[in-house]
Design a protein around this motif. Structure first.
Motif, PDB file in Angstrom:
ATOM      1  N   MET A 116     137.234  53.850  21.770  1.00 18.88           N
ATOM      2  CA  MET A 116     137.589  54.801  20.835  1.00 18.88           C
ATOM      3  C   MET A 116     137.042  56.261  21.522  1.00 18.88           C
ATOM      4  N   PRO A 117     137.677  57.439  20.890  1.00 24.37           N
ATOM      5  CA  PRO A 117     136.977  58.663  21.276  1.00 24.37           C
ATOM      6  C   PRO A 117     135.895  58.938  20.479  1.00 24.37           C
ATOM      7  N   LYS A 118     134.912  58.548  20.869  1.00 24.96           N
ATOM      8  CA  LYS A 118     133.659  58.520  20.191  1.00 24.96           C
ATOM      9  C   LYS A 118     132.649  59.092  21.372  1.00 24.96           C
TER      10      LYS A 118
ATOM     11  N   GLY B 151     132.375  44.362  14.569  1.00 29.20           N
ATOM     12  CA  GLY B 151     132.965  45.028  15.438  1.00 29.20           C
ATOM     13  C   GLY B 151     134.569  44.806  15.544  1.00 29.20           C
ATOM     14  N   PRO B 152     134.932  45.219  16.699  1.00 28.11           N
ATOM     15  CA  PRO B 152     134.632  45.761  17.778  1.00 28.11           C
ATOM     16  C   PRO B 152     134.251  47.434  17.866  1.00 28.11           C
ATOM     17  N   SER B 153     134.485  47.813  16.328  1.00 27.26           N
ATOM     18  CA  SER B 153     134.212  49.444  16.156  1.00 27.26           C
ATOM     19  C   SER B 153     133.604  49.697  15.005  1.00 27.26           C
ATOM     20  N   ALA B 154     133.471  48.901  14.031  1.00 26.02           N
ATOM     21  CA  ALA B 154     133.044  49.023  12.565  1.00 26.02           C
ATOM     22  C   ALA B 154     131.820  48.400  12.321  1.00 26.02           C
ATOM     23  N   GLY B 155     131.082  47.970  13.231  1.00 27.17           N
ATOM     24  CA  GLY B 155     129.916  47.075  13.227  1.00 27.17           C
ATOM     25  C   GLY B 155     128.777  48.149  13.351  1.00 27.17           C
ATOM     26  N   GLU B 156     127.394  47.547  13.631  1.00 25.50           N
ATOM     27  CA  GLU B 156     126.298  48.151  13.797  1.00 25.50           C
ATOM     28  C   GLU B 156     125.872  48.043  15.152  1.00 25.50           C
ATOM     29  N   ALA B 157     125.152  49.188  15.749  1.00 25.02           N
ATOM     30  CA  ALA B 157     124.523  49.178  16.967  1.00 25.02           C
ATOM     31  C   ALA B 157     123.253  48.183  16.925  1.00 25.02           C
ATOM     32  N   ARG B 158     123.462  47.316  18.149  1.00 23.99           N
ATOM     33  CA  ARG B 158     122.325  46.386  18.376  1.00 23.99           C
ATOM     34  C   ARG B 158     121.538  46.360  19.774  1.00 23.99           C
ATOM     35  N   GLN B 159     120.395  46.904  19.752  1.00 24.00           N
ATOM     36  CA  GLN B 159     119.793  46.593  21.125  1.00 24.00           C
ATOM     37  C   GLN B 159     119.743  45.248  21.337  1.00 24.00           C
ATOM     38  N   ILE B 160     120.053  44.954  22.768  1.00 25.28           N
ATOM     39  CA  ILE B 160     120.037  43.813  23.393  1.00 25.28           C
ATOM     40  C   ILE B 160     119.291  43.771  24.569  1.00 25.28           C
ATOM     41  N   GLY B 161     119.513  44.619  25.489  1.00 22.41           N
ATOM     42  CA  GLY B 161     118.565  44.722  26.687  1.00 22.41           C
ATOM     43  C   GLY B 161     118.876  43.775  27.863  1.00 22.41           C
ATOM     44  N   TYR B 162     120.035  43.491  28.210  1.00 22.45           N
ATOM     45  CA  TYR B 162     120.435  42.808  29.318  1.00 22.45           C
ATOM     46  C   TYR B 162     121.684  43.498  30.092  1.00 22.45           C
TER      47      TYR B 162
ATOM     48  N   LYS C 203     135.141  57.363   2.496  1.00 25.06           N
ATOM     49  CA  LYS C 203     134.880  57.453   4.012  1.00 25.06           C
ATOM     50  C   LYS C 203     136.421  57.931   4.396  1.00 25.06           C
ATOM     51  N   CYS C 204     137.504  57.510   3.955  1.00 25.06           N
ATOM     52  CA  CYS C 204     138.676  57.883   4.294  1.00 25.06           C
ATOM     53  C   CYS C 204     139.006  59.320   4.639  1.00 25.06           C
ATOM     54  N   THR C 205     139.567  59.657   5.676  1.00 23.81           N
ATOM     55  CA  THR C 205     139.942  61.285   5.604  1.00 23.81           C
ATOM     56  C   THR C 205     141.413  61.473   5.797  1.00 23.81           C
ATOM     57  N   LEU C 206     142.117  60.424   5.618  1.00 21.78           N
ATOM     58  CA  LEU C 206     143.467  60.528   5.779  1.00 21.78           C
ATOM     59  C   LEU C 206     144.230  60.873   7.062  1.00 21.78           C
ATOM     60  N   CYS C 207     143.456  60.351   8.171  1.00 21.26           N
ATOM     61  CA  CYS C 207     143.867  60.900   9.273  1.00 21.26           C
ATOM     62  C   CYS C 207     145.122  59.907   9.858  1.00 21.26           C
ATOM     63  N   LYS C 208     145.317  58.871   9.092  1.00 19.18           N
ATOM     64  CA  LYS C 208     146.450  57.980   9.175  1.00 19.18           C
ATOM     65  C   LYS C 208     146.630  57.280  10.618  1.00 19.18           C
ATOM     66  N   VAL C 209     145.387  57.100  11.248  1.00 15.00           N
ATOM     67  CA  VAL C 209     145.448  56.280  12.653  1.00 15.00           C
ATOM     68  C   VAL C 209     145.549  54.823  12.363  1.00 15.00           C
TER      69      VAL C 209
ATOM     70  N   CYS D  91     143.553  48.016  11.936  1.00 17.30           N
ATOM     71  CA  CYS D  91     143.237  49.065  11.355  1.00 17.30           C
ATOM     72  C   CYS D  91     141.609  49.278  11.279  1.00 17.30           C
ATOM     73  N   SER D  92     140.951  48.179  10.964  1.00 16.31           N
ATOM     74  CA  SER D  92     139.475  48.493  11.159  1.00 16.31           C
ATOM     75  C   SER D  92     139.052  48.785  12.463  1.00 16.31           C
ATOM     76  N   GLU D  93     139.819  47.830  13.484  1.00 14.62           N
ATOM     77  CA  GLU D  93     139.373  48.442  15.073  1.00 14.62           C
ATOM     78  C   GLU D  93     139.631  49.872  15.393  1.00 14.62           C
ATOM     79  N   THR D  94     140.596  50.291  14.786  1.00  8.23           N
ATOM     80  CA  THR D  94     140.899  51.711  15.323  1.00  8.23           C
ATOM     81  C   THR D  94     140.787  52.699  14.426  1.00  8.23           C
ATOM     82  N   CYS D  95     140.011  52.616  13.244  1.00  4.60           N
ATOM     83  CA  CYS D  95     139.538  53.727  12.401  1.00  4.60           C
ATOM     84  C   CYS D  95     138.405  54.512  13.072  1.00  4.60           C
ATOM     85  N   PRO D  96     138.557  55.637  13.242  1.00  5.86           N
ATOM     86  CA  PRO D  96     137.437  56.481  13.830  1.00  5.86           C
ATOM     87  C   PRO D  96     136.510  56.894  12.841  1.00  5.86           C
TER      88      PRO D  96
END
Length: 393
Positions: free
Chosen positions: A58-60, A228-239, A328-334, A364-369
């Motif tokens: 993703m463009p993040k 995930g793979p894009s709409a989840g939460e960050a998690r420190q794993i450490g490996y 949250k939707c911005t109507l970006c239409k991705v 849709c969930s995977e690609t929503c920015p």
């Protein structure tokens, strides 16, 4: 091309602790991870053409936990350059907007482009690469377009991110990362041609049989849990996880987050096809003690179903569907562009999902920015029933 491992072969996977993305620390730990499985020179020789395939979906901005961290990529590039490799970095990201794929934007915003420029290595946007139409023996897809750059490399190195995946596979790792060698939005089209998980992931398996990385180095320092793979939460794993067997690397990554390795469909399918080792009794873990390293409270996707043949049944019982958060939707239409079934439409300045057309691939969930689309369970009784069914599998 496709190579199978002998049944008596035991795959080695290194598991090394790494706490953050300090460049000097990364190089030290990646060197150690490689040393445990034979050393850098086992894989890299002077003049070798090496293609590095990060996971830039993703463009993040810098450090988004669904993308391979740019400093992780930089550390790997510097290590390989010291051994005299000729390095290319290549990727095709997920999603598009107004018919334009996200890859160019994703490579720039993620910091990947800057790393390639500062390190003086070639960066290839697979969406604009020449393609080789490659035949596979699959009932759903008979040929796959693969970026030509892949076949020009002496060695393909995969740098996957450890993160969850809502579409039946629980995690996305080294095997799924290879999906990014397919240019453009044809990747989403395969969901339409093979809508069921047990169908779709045979395409991933057969693609992996053609493009198998000779080395996998997991960026599992920070990953993503939940949806995930894009709409989840960050998690420190450490490996950091490394292996010349990508299937075994996925198996160890899965066990690390407390999921049995062979419950992940891509791992099981590839292991059964002889493309790597998926059972832990066939894998030697070097470095840290895996059993003592397991993260027992790692949050799995809402859609987690260990048996893929029950996936649609469970999702139907629980009415688990992609849900658009209109605030949250911005109507970006991705999402509209990315849906392989064209099940999303704009109505009165609101994006709506046609439930009768939706195949619950969660593209849709995977690609929503904006992380505005997530799986949601609506049926409490069905949810209870699904847990009873799952407990038997």
């Amino acid at each position: 091309m496709e190579k199978k491992l002998s049944s008596g072969f035991s795959s080695q996977v290194s598991l090394v602790k790494c706490s953050d993305y300090d460049l000097a620390l990364l190089k030290q730990k990646i060197y150690l991870a490689l040393e445990l499985i034979g050393g850098v020179n086992k894989f890299i020789q002077k003049g070798m053409k090496v293609l590095i395939k990060p996971n830039i979906m993703m463009p993040k901005k810098y450090g988004f936990p669904a993308n391979t961290h740019p400093l992780f990529l930089k550390a790997v590039i510097q290590i390989f350059k010291e051994s005299g490799a000729q390095i290319t970095v290549g990727e095709s990201s997920a999603g598009s907007q107004a018919g334009v794929t996200f890859t160019k934007k994703a490579l720039k915003i993620s910091g990947t482009e800057e790393v390639a420029e500062t390190e003086g290595v070639k960066l290839v946007n697979f969406d604009f690469d020449q393609v080789c139409l490659t035949e596979i023996k699959n009932p759903h897809v008979h040929s796959i377009p693969i970026a030509k750059t892949v076949f020009e490399a002496d060695l393909v190195v995969s740098l996957p991110k450890l993160k969850t995946h809502t579409f039946a596979n629980i995690i996305t790792g080294a095997i799924k990362n290879i999906y990014g060698v397919i240019p453009g939005q044809i990747k989403a089209e395969y969901h339409r041609l093979a809508p069921r998980p047990e169908q779709f992931f045979t395409i991933i398996r057969d693609l992996f049989g053609v493009v198998r990385p000779g080395l996998t180095i997991f960026d599992a320092i920070e990953g993503m849990e939940g949806d995930g793979p894009s709409a989840g939460e960050a998690r420190q794993i450490g490996y950091i996880i490394a292996s010349e067997d990508a299937v075994a690397a996925d198996a160890v990554a899965t066990e690390l987050i407390n999921v049995p390795s062979m419950k992940v469909l891509t791992t099981r399918l590839c292991a059964e096809a002889g493309l790597g080792k998926g059972k832990m009794e066939e894998i030697t873990v070097l470095g840290e003690d895996l059993e003592k390293s397991v993260i027992k409270n790692f949050k799995l996707p809402t859609t987690t179903v260990y048996n893929p043949y029950l996936y649609r049944l469970i999702l139907t019982l629980t009415k688990t569907e992609p849900f658009i958060n209109q605030k949250k939707c911005t109507l970006c239409k991705v999402c509209l562009d990315s849906c392989p079934m064209r099940a999303i439409a704009l109505s009165d300045k609101t994006l709506l999902i046609n439930r009768s057309q939706c195949i619950r691939c969660f593209c849709c969930s995977e690609t929503c920015p904006h992380q505005a689309i997530k799986p949601r369970r609506k049926n409490f009784l069905g949810n209870v029933l699904s847990k009873i069914i799952l407990s038997r599998w």
